[in-house]
Structures are given as C-alpha cells and as structure tokens.
Design a protein around this motif. Structure first.
Motif, PDB file in Angstrom:
ATOM      1  N   THR A  54       0.780  -1.654  -0.252  1.00  0.00           N
ATOM      2  CA  THR A  54       0.319   0.235  -0.016  1.00  0.00           C
ATOM      3  C   THR A  54       0.902   1.193   0.100  1.00  0.00           C
ATOM      4  N   GLU A  55       0.148   2.238   0.065  1.00  0.00           N
ATOM      5  CA  GLU A  55       1.110   3.436  -0.413  1.00  0.00           C
ATOM      6  C   GLU A  55       1.105   3.900   1.065  1.00  0.00           C
ATOM      7  N   ALA A  56       0.182   3.973   2.513  1.00  0.00           N
ATOM      8  CA  ALA A  56       1.364   3.995   3.263  1.00  0.00           C
ATOM      9  C   ALA A  56       2.023   3.103   4.013  1.00  0.00           C
ATOM     10  N   PHE A  57       2.255   2.301   3.153  1.00  0.00           N
ATOM     11  CA  PHE A  57       3.494   0.956   3.485  1.00  0.00           C
ATOM     12  C   PHE A  57       4.377   1.839   3.301  1.00  0.00           C
ATOM     13  N   THR A  58       4.343   2.100   1.815  1.00  0.00           N
ATOM     14  CA  THR A  58       6.213   2.245   0.727  1.00  0.00           C
ATOM     15  C   THR A  58       6.257   3.510   1.585  1.00  0.00           C
TER      16      THR A  58
END
Ligand SMILES: NC(=O)c1ccc[n+]([C@@H]2O[C@H](COP(=O)([O-])OP(=O)(O)OC[C@H]3O[C@@H](n4cnc5c(N)ncnc54)[C@H](OP(=O)(O)O)[C@@H]3O)[C@@H](O)[C@H]2O)c1
Length: 381
Positions: A54-58
């Motif tokens: 996810t964007e949040a992870f990266t």
C-alpha cells in the motif's frame, strides 16, 4: 525490549523478501547496502510498489529503514573505525544475505565478497556490545560436487570438491562462521536454501532469479554461435535423464528462514536446509530452457568429442551445466522437526517456473510437464 536488526543484501532477490518478512515484526531496521550500487531505499521502495504494497506502507519506509552504505570486501566494511563501532553497538541481530551468486565467477573475486565479506560481518558482530546474533545465509550447494545420495544439515566438508568457485566460496564462508562461533562462544544460525525461484514476471527494476541468468547465457551463446542459422539448433550437454534439482519459492524460503530465526538457539551453529520437499526433474528444466531459448537440448552421458561451435561456447559455463547431472537430495529433518508441516510449500512446476521467466504475454507451448513425475525429497525417498 526492542531488538534492532541489520540486514545485508536487502536489495537482492532473497534479501528483498527477507526484508519484507522482517518488517512484519520490526518497526525499524538497518539496511547495510552495497556502497556505490545505486539508491538502495529507492530500489527497495520500487520492489514493494511492484509487489502490491500500500501507499501507506511504502511512504513509511524512509522512517523505518536506516541505510548504511558498506562494502563487504573492505576491512571494517569500508567504514571508519568510529562508524564501524557505532554500527556494531547499535544492533542485536545481523542477517547476512549479501553475496555474489555468480556461478561462473573466479575464486579470488568470489572470495572477496563471500568469504572476506563474511569475515568482516563476523568482526562487526564480535565488536558489538550487545552481542548481536548472526543469521548467515549460505546455500544447500555447499554440499559441492557430490551428485548422488543425501546431503545432511550437519555435514560440511570438501571431500567431493565443488562444481564451481561459488560453491567453494560459500563453503569457506560457512567454515568461518563455525570458527567464529567456537572462538567467541557465540551461537549462529546458518540457513542453506536451495535454488530460489519466483513466479513474478521479470522486471527491469527487480533482481532476476538465477534461472534467468542461465536463460541469458544460453540465449547469448545461441546468438553468438549461430546468429542466422536454422531455428532450433541441437546442443548436447552432459546431464542425467533421471536427474533432479531442488527449487524453492523465494517468498516461502524467506518466511521459513525468519521463523527458524525465532527458535531458541542451541548455543552452537544451528544449520538448516531450506529446501522444497519435492525436486524438479531435470527434463522439466530442459523443457523450460528449450521453450525460452530456440535450442534443442540433448542430455548426454559424457562430453561430446566433436563439439559444435555452440557446444564449445556453452563449455565455458561448466559451473552452470553441471547441475543437469545432479541426483542428490537434501535432508531437511531439522526444519521439519522445528516447523512441522507448515514448512511445506506449494509445488514448483513448469507453469510456475514459466511465469517467473517468460517475457510478458508469451504463453507456454503445450503442457509437457503433465507427463513428468516429481521426485520425492530425501524424507520421502
Ligand atoms: N538466489 C538463489 O537461488 C540462492 C540460493 C541459495 C543461496 N543463496 C544465497 O542467498 C544470498 C542472497 O542471494 P540473492 O539471490 O539475493 O543474490 P542477489 O540478488 O545477487 O543479491 C545480492 C545482494 O548482495 C549485495 N552485495 C553484493 N556485493 C556486495 C558488497 N561487496 N557489499 C555489500 N553488498 C553487496 C547486492 O547489492 P547490490 O544489488 O546493490 O549490488 C545485493 O543486495 C547469497 O548469500 C546467496 O549465496 C541464493
């Protein structure tokens, strides 16, 4: 207590998967990246983006990963005395996955990275005030040129010699780990994966898996020996029709390794064969290569006397083709008794291998795999 982990080789084919697993349980991590080899954080971020994170992870990665540039081949990993000591004192566990996997490399070059690199990593572990635990990634192929029988997890000898300098360098690196553990009275984990594979299609921004390197060598040799020749030249290569090779999904290998690292260490060197429970028959590998490269491969018992130009070119890669003659198995009793049936992975078949090697959109012709029976592992043999 917060445990701080450092990982070498985090931009590699296996290291990226280890990193993914380690980030499941560690809020932050130190990446010991290859100095001068490109922006490690960017490469790691691209891997996660391309594999569906996810964007949040990266977007959280820069805050979670501290990147320290090192060169394994240099004393103190190429760091100043002070930076080396500070690094050593800040870690509780070291995962050493970096290395050169060049099956055709020469011994001095491979020793610099794989043997001296391991020595320098062990010096880092010895210097650390928190006595970091060492997790050393080796290979099941330290078993060397023993082509038949069973290789056991507690074996480490050079009685049969080695198929190539890579195997020898990994064997020598394991010896160093043993010596270090004895001298420092410290435990270590030695993880010996077999040949790692993925069904993720090749991507220019991701490290390729070992079979792709073999495909490129065959393709280049085919092009150089016979650029305008007929469609599918025949090439005779030494191999065994009942040979078999152990190939394991890289994601699964990383998961098993991280789980093994969670076990209480014995106090000495704990060595594990991280392997598949079913081998892939050599004829399946041959079929795969024939579908990837316009070649017709014939397995022969001995080296042909009058070699064609193409066969002569391929003869420059003995460290690679030797595996087509292998019929040994790797015993993984320790892994199975530690992790139970959950250590078993899904089958690796022609379709799986094709997905990870073929250019996008190219379908596998026919289904020759259906007629080939997989060989049981040492456990089932
Ligand atoms: N792949 C397999 O099938 C397989 C099977 C059995 C065992 N293994 C073992 O698993 C480990 C990882 O293999 P892999 O497939 O991930 O290999 P890989 O894709 O070639 O990755 C090698 C990693 O080592 C780093 N590295 C190379 N030279 C370095 C140096 N001088 N200083 C610091 N870092 C350096 C590379 O950084 P850069 O990318 O920036 O150069 C990369 O991160 C190796 O120890 C290998 O022997 C692999």
């Amino acid at each position: 207590m917060v445990v701080h982990v450092a990982l070498t080789g985090a931009t590699g084919f296996l290291g990226l998967r280890l990193l993914r697993r380690l980030l499941d349980t560690n809020r932050s991590l130190t990446v010991l990246a290859h100095a001068g080899s490109g922006d490690a954080l960017h490469r790691i971020t691209r891997f996660f983006e391309l594999t569906g994170a996810t964007e949040a992870f990266t977007s959280g990665l820069p805050a979670r990963l501290r990147v320290v540039d090192i060169d394994l081949a240099q004393p103190r990993l190429g760091l100043s005395t002070r930076a080396f000591q500070e690094l050593a004192d800040g870690i509780d566990a070291i995962w050493h996955s970096a290395g050169s996997i060049n099956l055709e490399g020469d011994l001095p070059e491979l020793r610099r990275t794989n043997v001296e690199g391991t020595r320098h990593l062990l010096e880092l572990a010895a210097a650390g005030s928190r006595r970091p635990v060492v997790h050393h990634v080796s290979t099941a192929f330290v078993a060397g040129a023993r082509r038949e029988g069973v290789a056991y997890e507690d074996e480490l000898d050079d009685a049969c010699g080695f198929e190539n300098a890579y195997e020898r360098s990994k064997y020598e690196a394991e010896l160093l780990v043993h010596t270090w553990c004895r001298e420092h009275r410290r435990p270590a984990l030695v993880l010996r994966p077999s040949i790692l594979v993925s069904d993720m299609p090749p991507h220019p921004e991701l490290p390729s898996h070992p079979l792709l390197v073999i495909e490129r060598i065959l393709r280049d040799a085919r092009g150089a020996a016979d650029p305008h020749g007929p469609g599918r030249p025949r090439v005779r290569t030494v191999g065994h029709p009942h040979g078999h090779l152990n190939l394991l999904q890289v994601e699964h290998a990383a998961e098993v390794m991280v789980r093994l690292a969670g076990r209480t260490p014995s106090g000495g060197v704990d060595t594990y064969h991280v392997v598949h429970d079913r081998d892939v028959p050599v004829p399946t590998v041959v079929t795969l290569l024939e579908q990837l490269v316009p070649l017709s491969i014939e397995l022969v018992a001995t080296k042909p006397d009058a070699a064609s130009a193409l066969e002569a070119l391929l003869d420059f890669y003995p460290g690679m083709t030797a595996y087509l003659a292998h019929r040994r198995r790797f015993d993984d009793t320790r892994v199975r008794s530690s992790l139970g049936p959950s250590a078993t992975s899904a089958p690796v078949d022609l379709d799986y291998l094709w997905s990870g090697l073929a250019p996008p959109g190219r379908a596998l012709a026919g289904s020759p795999d259906a007629s080939v029976t997989a060989f049981p592992s040492a456990r089932n043999a």
